[in-house]
Scaffold this motif. Structure first.
Motif, PDB file in Angstrom:
ATOM      1  N   ILE A  91      32.814   0.369  -4.973  1.00 59.77           N
ATOM      2  CA  ILE A  91      33.751   1.409  -4.553  1.00 59.77           C
ATOM      3  C   ILE A  91      35.134   0.770  -4.511  1.00 59.77           C
ATOM      4  O   ILE A  91      35.344  -0.215  -3.809  1.00 59.77           O
ATOM      5  N   ASP A  92      36.074   1.342  -5.270  1.00 64.00           N
ATOM      6  CA  ASP A  92      37.413   0.751  -5.314  1.00 64.00           C
ATOM      7  C   ASP A  92      38.262   1.228  -4.138  1.00 64.00           C
ATOM      8  O   ASP A  92      37.806   1.977  -3.275  1.00 64.00           O
ATOM      9  N   ALA A  93      39.528   0.791  -4.108  1.00 65.32           N
ATOM     10  CA  ALA A  93      40.435   1.112  -2.995  1.00 65.32           C
ATOM     11  C   ALA A  93      40.718   2.608  -2.887  1.00 65.32           C
ATOM     12  O   ALA A  93      41.103   3.087  -1.823  1.00 65.32           O
ATOM     13  N   PHE A  94      40.534   3.351  -3.969  1.00 58.68           N
ATOM     14  CA  PHE A  94      40.804   4.790  -3.968  1.00 58.68           C
ATOM     15  C   PHE A  94      39.560   5.619  -3.655  1.00 58.68           C
ATOM     16  O   PHE A  94      39.601   6.844  -3.681  1.00 58.68           O
ATOM     17  N   GLY A  95      38.427   4.964  -3.400  1.00 58.85           N
ATOM     18  CA  GLY A  95      37.201   5.668  -3.065  1.00 58.85           C
ATOM     19  C   GLY A  95      36.379   6.104  -4.263  1.00 58.85           C
ATOM     20  O   GLY A  95      35.426   6.855  -4.121  1.00 58.85           O
ATOM     21  N   VAL A  96      36.714   5.612  -5.460  1.00 57.16           N
ATOM     22  CA  VAL A  96      35.959   5.965  -6.663  1.00 57.16           C
ATOM     23  C   VAL A  96      34.743   5.050  -6.767  1.00 57.16           C
ATOM     24  O   VAL A  96      34.862   3.832  -6.696  1.00 57.16           O
ATOM     25  N   THR A  97      33.587   5.642  -6.924  1.00 59.74           N
ATOM     26  CA  THR A  97      32.338   4.891  -7.037  1.00 59.74           C
ATOM     27  C   THR A  97      32.053   4.586  -8.499  1.00 59.74           C
ATOM     28  O   THR A  97      32.199   5.448  -9.362  1.00 59.74           O
ATOM     29  N   SER A  98      31.632   3.353  -8.760  1.00 63.08           N
ATOM     30  CA  SER A  98      31.254   2.927 -10.106  1.00 63.08           C
ATOM     31  C   SER A  98      29.879   2.292 -10.048  1.00 63.08           C
ATOM     32  O   SER A  98      29.539   1.619  -9.078  1.00 63.08           O
ATOM     33  N   VAL A  99      29.081   2.511 -11.091  1.00 68.73           N
ATOM     34  CA  VAL A  99      27.758   1.897 -11.180  1.00 68.73           C
ATOM     35  C   VAL A  99      27.693   1.016 -12.417  1.00 68.73           C
ATOM     36  O   VAL A  99      28.337   1.287 -13.423  1.00 68.73           O
ATOM     37  N   HIS A 100      26.920  -0.061 -12.316  1.00 65.06           N
ATOM     38  CA  HIS A 100      26.712  -0.967 -13.445  1.00 65.06           C
ATOM     39  C   HIS A 100      25.657  -0.329 -14.342  1.00 65.06           C
ATOM     40  O   HIS A 100      24.506  -0.163 -13.955  1.00 65.06           O
ATOM     41  N   SER A 101      26.051   0.023 -15.555  1.00 65.90           N
ATOM     42  CA  SER A 101      25.177   0.808 -16.433  1.00 65.90           C
ATOM     43  C   SER A 101      24.008   0.006 -16.996  1.00 65.90           C
ATOM     44  O   SER A 101      23.056   0.590 -17.511  1.00 65.90           O
ATOM     45  N   ARG A 102      24.036  -1.308 -16.876  1.00 71.74           N
ATOM     46  CA  ARG A 102      22.929  -2.117 -17.390  1.00 71.74           C
ATOM     47  C   ARG A 102      21.964  -2.584 -16.301  1.00 71.74           C
ATOM     48  O   ARG A 102      20.967  -3.197 -16.607  1.00 71.74           O
ATOM     49  N   ARG A 103      22.292  -2.302 -15.056  1.00 72.54           N
ATOM     50  CA  ARG A 103      21.405  -2.687 -13.951  1.00 72.54           C
ATOM     51  C   ARG A 103      20.590  -1.459 -13.533  1.00 72.54           C
ATOM     52  O   ARG A 103      21.119  -0.521 -12.978  1.00 72.54           O
ATOM     53  N   LYS A 104      19.308  -1.509 -13.820  1.00 69.65           N
ATOM     54  CA  LYS A 104      18.404  -0.401 -13.497  1.00 69.65           C
ATOM     55  C   LYS A 104      17.513  -0.800 -12.325  1.00 69.65           C
ATOM     56  O   LYS A 104      17.260  -1.980 -12.101  1.00 69.65           O
ATOM     57  N   LEU A 105      17.039   0.187 -11.589  1.00 71.49           N
ATOM     58  CA  LEU A 105      16.070  -0.080 -10.526  1.00 71.49           C
ATOM     59  C   LEU A 105      14.751  -0.519 -11.162  1.00 71.49           C
ATOM     60  O   LEU A 105      14.272   0.119 -12.100  1.00 71.49           O
ATOM     61  N   GLN A 106      14.181  -1.581 -10.653  1.00 79.31           N
ATOM     62  CA  GLN A 106      12.944  -2.111 -11.211  1.00 79.31           C
ATOM     63  C   GLN A 106      11.711  -1.376 -10.674  1.00 79.31           C
ATOM     64  O   GLN A 106      10.805  -1.060 -11.417  1.00 79.31           O
ATOM     65  N   TYR A 107      11.667  -1.162  -9.371  1.00 80.79           N
ATOM     66  CA  TYR A 107      10.503  -0.548  -8.745  1.00 80.79           C
ATOM     67  C   TYR A 107      10.947   0.747  -8.086  1.00 80.79           C
ATOM     68  O   TYR A 107      11.633   0.727  -7.073  1.00 80.79           O
ATOM     69  N   TYR A 108      10.556   1.857  -8.665  1.00 77.45           N
ATOM     70  CA  TYR A 108      11.033   3.144  -8.181  1.00 77.45           C
ATOM     71  C   TYR A 108      10.115   4.247  -8.680  1.00 77.45           C
ATOM     72  O   TYR A 108       9.304   4.045  -9.574  1.00 77.45           O
ATOM     73  N   ASP A 109      10.276   5.405  -8.099  1.00 79.24           N
ATOM     74  CA  ASP A 109       9.594   6.596  -8.578  1.00 79.24           C
ATOM     75  C   ASP A 109      10.573   7.322  -9.496  1.00 79.24           C
ATOM     76  O   ASP A 109      11.617   7.789  -9.032  1.00 79.24           O
ATOM     77  N   PRO A 110      10.281   7.425 -10.784  1.00 80.21           N
ATOM     78  CA  PRO A 110      11.259   8.008 -11.714  1.00 80.21           C
ATOM     79  C   PRO A 110      11.382   9.527 -11.643  1.00 80.21           C
ATOM     80  O   PRO A 110      12.286  10.090 -12.236  1.00 80.21           O
ATOM     81  N   PHE A 111      10.500  10.213 -10.907  1.00 80.25           N
ATOM     82  CA  PHE A 111      10.499  11.668 -10.874  1.00 80.25           C
ATOM     83  C   PHE A 111      11.151  12.208  -9.615  1.00 80.25           C
ATOM     84  O   PHE A 111      10.953  11.682  -8.527  1.00 80.25           O
ATOM     85  N   ILE A 112      11.955  13.274  -9.772  1.00 82.57           N
ATOM     86  CA  ILE A 112      12.459  14.036  -8.636  1.00 82.57           C
ATOM     87  C   ILE A 112      12.301  15.520  -8.968  1.00 82.57           C
ATOM     88  O   ILE A 112      12.260  15.906 -10.134  1.00 82.57           O
ATOM     89  N   LEU A 113      12.201  16.321  -7.938  1.00 84.14           N
ATOM     90  CA  LEU A 113      12.167  17.764  -8.145  1.00 84.14           C
ATOM     91  C   LEU A 113      13.530  18.237  -8.613  1.00 84.14           C
ATOM     92  O   LEU A 113      14.560  17.700  -8.195  1.00 84.14           O
ATOM     93  N   GLY A 114      13.551  19.253  -9.457  1.00 85.43           N
ATOM     94  CA  GLY A 114      14.822  19.802  -9.920  1.00 85.43           C
ATOM     95  C   GLY A 114      15.676  20.316  -8.775  1.00 85.43           C
ATOM     96  O   GLY A 114      16.902  20.266  -8.822  1.00 85.43           O
ATOM     97  N   SER A 115      15.041  20.788  -7.709  1.00 87.70           N
ATOM     98  CA  SER A 115      15.775  21.304  -6.549  1.00 87.70           C
ATOM     99  C   SER A 115      16.411  20.194  -5.716  1.00 87.70           C
ATOM    100  O   SER A 115      17.285  20.455  -4.899  1.00 87.70           O
ATOM    101  N   GLN A 116      16.011  18.931  -5.908  1.00 91.17           N
ATOM    102  CA  GLN A 116      16.580  17.805  -5.170  1.00 91.17           C
ATOM    103  C   GLN A 116      17.788  17.199  -5.863  1.00 91.17           C
ATOM    104  O   GLN A 116      18.471  16.362  -5.277  1.00 91.17           O
ATOM    105  N   ALA A 117      18.036  17.565  -7.089  1.00 87.72           N
ATOM    106  CA  ALA A 117      19.052  16.896  -7.903  1.00 87.72           C
ATOM    107  C   ALA A 117      20.439  17.483  -7.696  1.00 87.72           C
ATOM    108  O   ALA A 117      20.602  18.693  -7.570  1.00 87.72           O
ATOM    109  N   ASP A 118      21.416  16.604  -7.670  1.00 90.33           N
ATOM    110  CA  ASP A 118      22.827  16.986  -7.720  1.00 90.33           C
ATOM    111  C   ASP A 118      23.398  16.433  -9.022  1.00 90.33           C
ATOM    112  O   ASP A 118      23.028  15.341  -9.452  1.00 90.33           O
ATOM    113  N   GLN A 119      24.307  17.192  -9.618  1.00 90.54           N
ATOM    114  CA  GLN A 119      24.866  16.768 -10.894  1.00 90.54           C
ATOM    115  C   GLN A 119      26.062  15.856 -10.682  1.00 90.54           C
ATOM    116  O   GLN A 119      26.874  16.082  -9.789  1.00 90.54           O
TER     117      GLN A 119
END
Length: 156
Positions: A91-119
Motif C-alpha cells: 500500500i503506497d502513501a496515497f492508499g493505493v493497493t498493489s499486488v505482486h502478480s507472480r506471487r500466488k497463494l500456495q495452499y488455498y481453496d480456489p472456489f468461492i460462491l458468485g455471491s461472495q465475490a466483489d469485482q
C-alpha cells in the motif's frame, strides 16, 4: 419430516456442470480471464474477517442439484494472489493497493460462491525506468462499486 429442497441438497449435485464465459450478480458483470480482449472484468476480491484476497477468475461454473426444486449454485474457480504484507501486497502513501502478480497463494481453496465475490480492476504501474526494475510485477488494485464508482482499496 424434511422439506424437499433439503433432501435434494443432501443427495448431492449432478456430475455435469455448466461453464459460462460471463456472469452477472449483485450489479457486477464478471468474465473469466482471457475471455475479452477489450475489457478486463476477471479481477475479483473476497473478504474473510479482516483478510481481503485478490485474484482472477479462471472458470465460472454453475452446479445443479437434481430434483423438483432445481437448486443451482454459481461458483468461481480463481487464482489467488499472495496477500502477505510487503511481500505480496503493498500500500503506497496515497492508499493505493498493489499486488505482486507472480506471487500466488500456495495452499488455498480456489472456489468461492458468485455471491461472495466483489469485482476489482487491475492496472499496471507506470514508473520511471529506474523504478521499473523493482516494480515490474506489481499491479494496482481498485474496487469497482456496483454503481460504477471506482474506489481505492486499503488493507488493515
Amino acid at each position: 419430516m424434511f422439506d424437499d429442497w433439503i433432501r435434494e441438497f443432501v443427495q448431492g449435485p449432478n456430475y455435469v456442470v455448466k461453464s459460462y464465459p460471463k456472469f452477472c450478480t449483485r450489479g457486477y458483470a464478471f468474465t473469466r480471464k482471457g475471455h475479452s480482449k477489450t475489457t478486463y472484468d476477471a479481477g475479483v476480491s473476497s473478504s474473510s474477517g479482516d483478510d481481503v484476497y485478490y485474484g482472477n477468475i479462471k472458470e465460472i461454473l454453475e452446479i445443479q442439484f437434481p430434483g423438483m426444486v432445481g437448486l443451482r449454485c454459481v461458483v468461481f474457480y480463481c487464482d489467488w494472489y499472495d496477500t502477505t504484507p510487503d511481500r505480496g501486497v503493498k500500500i503506497d502513501a496515497f492508499g493505493v493497493t498493489s499486488v505482486h502478480s507472480r506471487r500466488k497463494l500456495q495452499y488455498y481453496d480456489p472456489f468461492i460462491l458468485g455471491s461472495q465475490a466483489d469485482q476489482v480492476c487491475q492496472s499496471i504501474h507506470n514508473f520511471f525506468p529506474i523504478q521499473l526494475i523493482n516494480a515490474i510485477y506489481f499491479t494496482n488494485i481498485c474496487i469497482i462499486d456496483m454503481y460504477r464508482y471506482v474506489t481505492s482499496v486499503t488493507l488493515g
